[in-house]
Structure formats: structure tokens, C-alpha cells
Design an enzyme around this catalytic site. Structure first.
Site, PDB file in Angstrom:
ATOM      1  N   LYS A   1       4.640 113.123 -38.991  1.00 21.51           N
ATOM      2  CA  LYS A   1       3.879 114.443 -39.517  1.00 21.51           C
ATOM      3  C   LYS A   1       2.968 114.930 -38.665  1.00 21.51           C
ATOM      4  O   LYS A   1       2.969 116.399 -38.341  1.00 21.51           O
ATOM      5  CB  LYS A   1       3.170 114.174 -40.656  1.00 21.51           C
ATOM      6  CG  LYS A   1       4.202 114.033 -42.069  1.00 21.51           C
ATOM      7  CD  LYS A   1       3.354 113.794 -43.442  1.00 21.51           C
ATOM      8  CE  LYS A   1       3.889 113.420 -44.489  1.00 21.51           C
ATOM      9  NZ  LYS A   1       3.270 113.372 -45.642  1.00 21.51           N
TER      10      LYS A   1
ATOM     11  N   ALA B   1      -2.324 113.251 -42.961  1.00 18.89           N
ATOM     12  CA  ALA B   1      -2.603 111.938 -43.562  1.00 18.89           C
ATOM     13  C   ALA B   1      -1.377 111.756 -44.541  1.00 18.89           C
ATOM     14  O   ALA B   1      -0.888 112.712 -44.941  1.00 18.89           O
ATOM     15  CB  ALA B   1      -3.718 111.921 -44.281  1.00 18.89           C
ATOM     16  N   ASP B   2      -1.199 110.527 -44.846  1.00 13.60           N
ATOM     17  CA  ASP B   2       0.017 110.294 -45.853  1.00 13.60           C
ATOM     18  C   ASP B   2      -0.691 109.018 -46.634  1.00 13.60           C
ATOM     19  O   ASP B   2      -1.099 108.064 -46.061  1.00 13.60           O
ATOM     20  CB  ASP B   2       1.162 110.040 -45.093  1.00 13.60           C
ATOM     21  CG  ASP B   2       2.410 109.844 -46.214  1.00 13.60           C
ATOM     22  OD1 ASP B   2       2.822 111.007 -46.674  1.00 13.60           O
ATOM     23  OD2 ASP B   2       3.056 108.988 -46.444  1.00 13.60           O
ATOM     24  N   THR B   3      -0.345 108.930 -47.946  1.00  6.94           N
ATOM     25  CA  THR B   3      -0.779 107.890 -48.948  1.00  6.94           C
ATOM     26  C   THR B   3       0.507 107.502 -49.720  1.00  6.94           C
ATOM     27  O   THR B   3       1.427 108.088 -50.064  1.00  6.94           O
ATOM     28  CB  THR B   3      -1.805 108.638 -49.978  1.00  6.94           C
ATOM     29  OG1 THR B   3      -2.822 109.208 -49.353  1.00  6.94           O
ATOM     30  CG2 THR B   3      -2.249 107.563 -51.038  1.00  6.94           C
TER      31      THR B   3
END
Length: 200
Positions: A59, A80-82
């Protein structure tokens, strides 16, 4: 020192969390010509921590290229990624209401991990980290799960819930970073941004 950063995320929660710590930011979102969702595809039996760090890196790569293509003023870019996981099983965003019900049944009465990877880049300097937290759901009845899914809140969220919303009524215990569970661990994010010269 940078006066602002770019946030390459559609999540309103991440924007609100940056506001909370006083980080001025502008959104740097994917255009219609970009297939942003495909970046989140899981590769085989990928470990959750490796998966979330890889996706966040992809990303960030895409966002940095987007910044260059659009000829925007240079500033640090944050992504960010969760992901939610039970053991090594990654529980992503539900595809529909039935899938949300399935995911919540899986989490009911269990302790699961929430991993949020954060990566930022300024020029050629890149910094990254992964925050790990644990969330325990109380046992939920089928009626409680259906009622929660009917609110629409689970859609578009990893693990089919938002800790800051109605799901909180069913969360028995949290260990780790509350803001990380929301989608942006503020302590870790501030530390990364300071390395890149951002005031926070």
C-alpha cells in the site's frame, strides 16, 4: 520538520486518530484506475504478521507512486493495515452479512489477536512496525450476533467488528493498544513519524 503528512487510507478512524495526536494530514487515496483491494489478497498459508506487514508495504509503494504521478508537494506518506486472526487463521473483512455472522460466531467466547502494521516514507527513508493486541469476546448468542450484524457496523471491518462501536458491549477484555485495534496504534505511529521529522 514536516508541517503535514499524507494519509493513504480510506478509514475515517485513522484520520480521527491522527487528529487526536495533532498530526496535520491530507488524504492520498487511490484513484478509480487502481485496484487497491487486490493488495489485500492472502498468499497461501501466510502467517498473519507477515501478511499484514507485506500488505502495508505494498500500500505504501502504491501511495508513494501516486504522490509522484500527481505531482503533489513532497511530504511523508503514512499507510496502515489491520488484520484479525485466530491462531494462524486470518479473518478479513466480511463479504456479506452471512459472512459477518460466520466470523462473529468464530470469535464468540474466544481471545483473538489484532495486528496493525504501520509504514511511513519520506524521500527514500522508510520506517515500519507491527502492533499486536489481544481481544476477548464474551460468548454471544445467535440473536446477539444477528442484531449486531443488522446494524451494518461489521461491514468493511477486519474481523467483522469495530471496537469503538456497538461491539464494545460484547468485549470482555483487551490487552495491548486500543488505538491499534481501532486501526492505528498511536504510540508506535508517533514514534515512526518523529523519525521522519514530523512533530507529534
Amino acid at each position: 520538520m514536516s508541517d503535514f503528512i499524507y494519509l493513504a487510507s480510506q478509514s475515517p478512524r485513522r484520520s480521527q486518530l491522527l487528529d487526536q495526536i495533532g498530526v496535520a494530514h491530507q488524504l492520498l487515496l487511490a484513484g478509480p484506475d487502481e485496484d487497491a483491494e487486490s493488495l489485500e489478497n492472502v498468499r497461501g498459508a501466510e502467517a498473519p504478521a507477515r501478511y499484514v506487514a507485506r500488505v502495508t508495504g505494498l500500500k505504501l509503494d502504491a501511495a508513494v507512486q501516486r504522490l509522484k504521478r500527481r505531482g503533489l508537494p513532497l511530504a511523508p506518506v503514512l499507510c496502515a493495515d489491520t488484520t484479525v486472526c485466530l491462531g494462524r487463521d486470518i479473518l478479513g473483512k466480511p463479504v456479506d452479512e452471512a459472512d459477518a455472522v460466520r466470523i462473529l460466531k468464530t470469535l464468540s467466547g474466544q481471545t483473538h489477536r489484532v495486528l496493525t502494521a504501520v509504514a511511513a516514507q519520506k524521500g527514500r527513508q522508510r520506517v515500519a512496525t507491527v502492533s499486536q493486541s489481544w481481544v476477548r469476546f464474551a460468548p454471544m448468542t445467535a440473536a446477539q450476533i444477528r442484531a449486531y450484524v443488522a446494524t451494518g457496523e461489521p461491514m468493511g471491518k477486519a474481523g467483522a467488528y469495530g471496537v469503538q462501536g456497538r461491539a464494545a458491549a460484547h468485549i470482555e477484555q483487551i490487552r495491548g493498544s486500543y488505538s491499534g485495534i481501532m486501526g492505528l496504534p498511536l504510540f508506535e505511529t508517533a514514534a515512526l513519524l518523529r523519525i521522519l521529522g514530523v512533530r507529534c
